[in-house]
Design a protein around this motif. Structure first.
Motif, PDB file in Angstrom:
ATOM      1  N   GLY A 263       0.816  -1.208   0.000  1.00  0.00           N
ATOM      2  CA  GLY A 263       0.000   0.000   0.000  1.00  0.00           C
ATOM      3  C   GLY A 263       0.853   1.263   0.000  1.00  0.00           C
ATOM      4  O   GLY A 263       0.596   2.206  -0.767  1.00  0.00           O
ATOM      5  N   VAL A 264       1.896   1.289   0.833  1.00  0.00           N
ATOM      6  CA  VAL A 264       2.797   2.438   0.872  1.00  0.00           C
ATOM      7  C   VAL A 264       3.517   2.587  -0.469  1.00  0.00           C
ATOM      8  O   VAL A 264       3.722   3.706  -0.967  1.00  0.00           O
ATOM      9  CB  VAL A 264       3.806   2.286   2.022  1.00  0.00           C
ATOM     10  CG1 VAL A 264       4.879   3.379   1.949  1.00  0.00           C
ATOM     11  CG2 VAL A 264       3.098   2.337   3.369  1.00  0.00           C
ATOM     12  N   SER A 265       3.909   1.472  -1.070  1.00  0.00           N
ATOM     13  CA  SER A 265       4.598   1.542  -2.357  1.00  0.00           C
ATOM     14  C   SER A 265       3.697   2.136  -3.430  1.00  0.00           C
ATOM     15  O   SER A 265       4.164   2.883  -4.300  1.00  0.00           O
ATOM     16  CB  SER A 265       5.079   0.145  -2.778  1.00  0.00           C
ATOM     17  OG  SER A 265       4.002  -0.662  -3.228  1.00  0.00           O
ATOM     18  N   ALA A 266       2.393   1.831  -3.393  1.00  0.00           N
ATOM     19  CA  ALA A 266       1.456   2.399  -4.365  1.00  0.00           C
ATOM     20  C   ALA A 266       1.396   3.917  -4.250  1.00  0.00           C
ATOM     21  O   ALA A 266       1.387   4.645  -5.257  1.00  0.00           O
ATOM     22  CB  ALA A 266       0.071   1.791  -4.179  1.00  0.00           C
ATOM     23  N   VAL A 267       1.361   4.418  -3.020  1.00  0.00           N
ATOM     24  CA  VAL A 267       1.346   5.864  -2.796  1.00  0.00           C
ATOM     25  C   VAL A 267       2.629   6.500  -3.329  1.00  0.00           C
ATOM     26  O   VAL A 267       2.607   7.559  -3.975  1.00  0.00           O
ATOM     27  CB  VAL A 267       1.174   6.185  -1.302  1.00  0.00           C
ATOM     28  CG1 VAL A 267       1.335   7.681  -1.044  1.00  0.00           C
ATOM     29  CG2 VAL A 267      -0.195   5.721  -0.811  1.00  0.00           C
ATOM     30  N   ALA A 268       3.770   5.853  -3.074  1.00  0.00           N
ATOM     31  CA  ALA A 268       5.057   6.397  -3.530  1.00  0.00           C
ATOM     32  C   ALA A 268       5.138   6.420  -5.053  1.00  0.00           C
ATOM     33  O   ALA A 268       5.614   7.397  -5.647  1.00  0.00           O
ATOM     34  CB  ALA A 268       6.202   5.572  -2.944  1.00  0.00           C
ATOM     35  N   LEU A 269       4.666   5.369  -5.706  1.00  0.00           N
ATOM     36  CA  LEU A 269       4.707   5.321  -7.165  1.00  0.00           C
ATOM     37  C   LEU A 269       3.828   6.398  -7.790  1.00  0.00           C
ATOM     38  O   LEU A 269       4.252   7.128  -8.697  1.00  0.00           O
ATOM     39  CB  LEU A 269       4.266   3.932  -7.651  1.00  0.00           C
ATOM     40  CG  LEU A 269       5.231   2.778  -7.385  1.00  0.00           C
ATOM     41  CD1 LEU A 269       4.535   1.438  -7.587  1.00  0.00           C
ATOM     42  CD2 LEU A 269       6.457   2.865  -8.297  1.00  0.00           C
ATOM     43  N   GLY A 270       2.576   6.499  -7.309  1.00  0.00           N
ATOM     44  CA  GLY A 270       1.675   7.514  -7.847  1.00  0.00           C
ATOM     45  C   GLY A 270       2.178   8.919  -7.590  1.00  0.00           C
ATOM     46  O   GLY A 270       2.113   9.796  -8.467  1.00  0.00           O
ATOM     47  N   SER A 271       2.708   9.158  -6.388  1.00  0.00           N
ATOM     48  CA  SER A 271       3.243  10.475  -6.058  1.00  0.00           C
ATOM     49  C   SER A 271       4.448  10.813  -6.918  1.00  0.00           C
ATOM     50  O   SER A 271       4.619  11.967  -7.351  1.00  0.00           O
ATOM     51  CB  SER A 271       3.639  10.525  -4.577  1.00  0.00           C
ATOM     52  OG  SER A 271       2.532  10.264  -3.744  1.00  0.00           O
ATOM     53  N   GLY A 295       9.013   3.516  -4.245  1.00  0.00           N
ATOM     54  CA  GLY A 295       7.885   2.632  -4.509  1.00  0.00           C
ATOM     55  C   GLY A 295       8.319   1.309  -5.104  1.00  0.00           C
ATOM     56  O   GLY A 295       7.810   0.241  -4.745  1.00  0.00           O
ATOM     57  N   GLN A 296       9.282   1.360  -6.042  1.00  0.00           N
ATOM     58  CA  GLN A 296       9.823   0.126  -6.623  1.00  0.00           C
ATOM     59  C   GLN A 296      10.538  -0.717  -5.566  1.00  0.00           C
ATOM     60  O   GLN A 296      10.368  -1.942  -5.517  1.00  0.00           O
ATOM     61  CB  GLN A 296      10.809   0.462  -7.741  1.00  0.00           C
ATOM     62  CG  GLN A 296      10.194   1.019  -9.004  1.00  0.00           C
ATOM     63  CD  GLN A 296      11.274   1.297 -10.024  1.00  0.00           C
ATOM     64  OE1 GLN A 296      11.919   2.341 -10.007  1.00  0.00           O
ATOM     65  NE2 GLN A 296      11.497   0.345 -10.900  1.00  0.00           N
ATOM     66  N   ILE A 297      11.362  -0.062  -4.743  1.00  0.00           N
ATOM     67  CA  ILE A 297      12.127  -0.779  -3.724  1.00  0.00           C
ATOM     68  C   ILE A 297      11.197  -1.543  -2.789  1.00  0.00           C
ATOM     69  O   ILE A 297      11.449  -2.706  -2.440  1.00  0.00           O
ATOM     70  CB  ILE A 297      13.002   0.207  -2.922  1.00  0.00           C
ATOM     71  CG1 ILE A 297      14.136   0.758  -3.800  1.00  0.00           C
ATOM     72  CG2 ILE A 297      13.579  -0.456  -1.678  1.00  0.00           C
ATOM     73  CD1 ILE A 297      14.911   1.890  -3.163  1.00  0.00           C
ATOM     74  N   LEU A 298      10.113  -0.896  -2.381  1.00  0.00           N
ATOM     75  CA  LEU A 298       9.190  -1.526  -1.443  1.00  0.00           C
ATOM     76  C   LEU A 298       8.360  -2.622  -2.093  1.00  0.00           C
ATOM     77  O   LEU A 298       8.018  -3.617  -1.448  1.00  0.00           O
ATOM     78  CB  LEU A 298       8.261  -0.468  -0.845  1.00  0.00           C
ATOM     79  CG  LEU A 298       8.902   0.543   0.115  1.00  0.00           C
ATOM     80  CD1 LEU A 298       7.906   1.628   0.485  1.00  0.00           C
ATOM     81  CD2 LEU A 298       9.426  -0.157   1.363  1.00  0.00           C
ATOM     82  N   SER A 299       8.032  -2.466  -3.367  1.00  0.00           N
ATOM     83  CA  SER A 299       7.109  -3.414  -3.997  1.00  0.00           C
ATOM     84  C   SER A 299       7.790  -4.651  -4.562  1.00  0.00           C
ATOM     85  O   SER A 299       7.269  -5.770  -4.421  1.00  0.00           O
ATOM     86  CB  SER A 299       6.318  -2.717  -5.111  1.00  0.00           C
ATOM     87  OG  SER A 299       7.161  -2.243  -6.140  1.00  0.00           O
ATOM     88  N   GLN A 300       8.956  -4.520  -5.192  1.00  0.00           N
ATOM     89  CA  GLN A 300       9.549  -5.630  -5.939  1.00  0.00           C
ATOM     90  C   GLN A 300       9.827  -6.869  -5.090  1.00  0.00           C
ATOM     91  O   GLN A 300       9.322  -7.955  -5.402  1.00  0.00           O
ATOM     92  CB  GLN A 300      10.818  -5.163  -6.659  1.00  0.00           C
ATOM     93  CG  GLN A 300      10.537  -4.304  -7.875  1.00  0.00           C
ATOM     94  CD  GLN A 300      11.809  -3.808  -8.537  1.00  0.00           C
ATOM     95  OE1 GLN A 300      12.909  -3.911  -7.978  1.00  0.00           O
ATOM     96  NE2 GLN A 300      11.678  -3.252  -9.723  1.00  0.00           N
ATOM     97  N   PRO A 301      10.641  -6.769  -4.039  1.00  0.00           N
ATOM     98  CA  PRO A 301      10.946  -7.993  -3.289  1.00  0.00           C
ATOM     99  C   PRO A 301       9.733  -8.582  -2.582  1.00  0.00           C
ATOM    100  O   PRO A 301       9.598  -9.806  -2.482  1.00  0.00           O
ATOM    101  CB  PRO A 301      12.017  -7.542  -2.290  1.00  0.00           C
ATOM    102  CG  PRO A 301      11.851  -6.076  -2.174  1.00  0.00           C
ATOM    103  CD  PRO A 301      11.358  -5.602  -3.493  1.00  0.00           C
TER     104      PRO A 301
END
Length: 393
Positions: A263-271, A295-301
């Motif tokens: 969820g946090v990664s989605a906010v970072a990517l959109g922002s 956002g990538q760092i948080l989502s990928q792994p």
């Protein structure tokens, strides 16, 4: 040898793909809508075929699937920078995607097979680190080569995938394969409602991630000088990844569940996309790219770990293949929508800012969806579950 494969393919991929949109727009005078279409074709042919490719990889030697895949991608990459007609560009994109469909799930499954008896989280983390080092080298190298002629970017990327072919054939053991005692059909993978729901959410997140290959390079090329500027932005993002990926993901996993991290990664990517679009300076570009990279760092792994957690013995490639289909859906929608929205953003007046707010809004929508519907660990292994067994972090 598998780490060498990953590094070589990462350099080749990031040498070429981030600069393709700029090459199509500036050198071939194509419209951004067509660029979005071609990018969507590549994503669809790769990720759309992954369920079948993963199923095949679970039943044949992983080494063979990887070798054939990198060879096909080498042919596609050689074409992308040397053909100029719409039809041949579509053919080259299909070849590029088909090669990725063959080697991607097989590669992750090979890592899993080689990680037996070792710490799998460390193995996957090292894989991400090696890939991001390639992410650092690739864009800058591609930007320098593009200063001579873009065909050298294309040929060099293809050559690196040929090297990966020989590394695979000569270096990987032939016995890398799924456990024959636990065959899994695609139908069985799709019968897990929790996994299917997770894939649907991942598709929505991938709509934002896919802007890495369309909106991000085009915007970078506008703010900074041409291909070299794109290389600088991508290299800066990759350096940030290598520097903070392990401590940031470790910090997040100790304090949040997988669905919270996503969820946090989605906010970072959109922002990140919104800041790049609304703040049209070098500082805005770098701040936006930094947010996008976080956002990538948080989502990928986490996404890869959750996918592996859903898989049973002998079905890892099949699960990653189905997960790839979710990425395909998100990439297709993301590239088509991104091309159209960027066209609107080129206009004047208040309407020109609307696309960037839509990216920000979608990030918030996906964050809410992950926080409420995202994967949850099962309390009782073996019971019917909406999420994977284990933390997935």
């Amino acid at each position: 040898m598998l780490y060498t494969d990953t590094f070589t393919m990462a350099v080749g991929f990031y040498m070429l793909i981030p600069l393709l949109a700029l090459h199509f727009l500036e050198n071939l005078s194509l419209t951004i809508a067509f660029v979005g279409f071609v990018t969507a074709v590549r994503s669809a042919s790769q990720n759309g075929l992954m369920p079948l490719a993963g199923w095949v990889a679970d039943r044949i030697n992983y080494k063979t699937a990887i070798a054939v895949g990198v060879l096909i991608r080498a042919a596609g990459f050689a074409m992308l920078g040397t053909v100029d007609s719409a039809g041949w560009l579509v053919v080259a994109s299909i070849l590029t995607g088909l090669g990725g469909a063959l080697f991607h799930p097989a590669s992750y499954a090979a890592y899993s097979a080689l990680a037996e008896g070792r710490d799998p989280l460390r193995v996957y983390s090292t894989r991400e680190m090696v890939s991001n080092v390639g992410f650092i080298i690739g864009p800058m190298t591609g930007g320098l080569l593009a200063g001579f002629d873009f065909k050298w970017v294309s040929y060099s990327a293809a050559a690196l995938f040929l090297i990966a072919f020989f590394v695979t054939v000569l270096g990987l053991p032939s016995g890398l394969s799924a456990q024959r005692s636990a065959p899994t059909s695609i139908r069985k993978v799709l019968s897990n409602k929790g996994f299917v729901r997770y894939c649907a959410l991942a598709a929505g997140l991938w709509l934002l991630v896919s802007q890495l290959y369309l909106v991000v390079p085009v915007r970078a090329g506008e703010v900074l000088p041409g291909p070299l500027g794109v290389g600088i932005v991508y290299t800066a993002g990759a350096v940030l990844m290598v520097a903070i990926m392990l401590p940031l993901t470790g910090f997040a996993s100790r304090r949040m569940s997988p669905r919270g991290i996503l969820g946090v990664s989605a906010v970072a990517l959109g922002s990140g996309v919104a800041v790049m679009g609304l703040w049209g300076t070098v500082a805005g570009l770098l701040v936006g790219a930094g947010l996008f990279t976080i956002g990538q760092i948080l989502s990928q792994p986490v996404m890869n770990s959750v996918t592996a957690d859903f898989a049973s013995a002998g079905s890892i490639a099949s699960h990653f293949g189905v997960f790839g289909l979710a990425q395909a859906v998100g990439s297709i929608v993301g590239n088509l929508a991104g091309g159209l929205l960027y066209t609107v953003a080129q206009g004047s007046g208040p309407v020109a800012d609307l696309p960037w707010f839509l990216f920000l809004l979608w990030g918030g929508v996906m964050a809410a969806a992950f926080w409420t519907l995202g994967p949850r660990p099962s309390a009782q292994p073996g019971a019917e579950t909406d999420g994977p067994v284990g933390s997935g972090a």
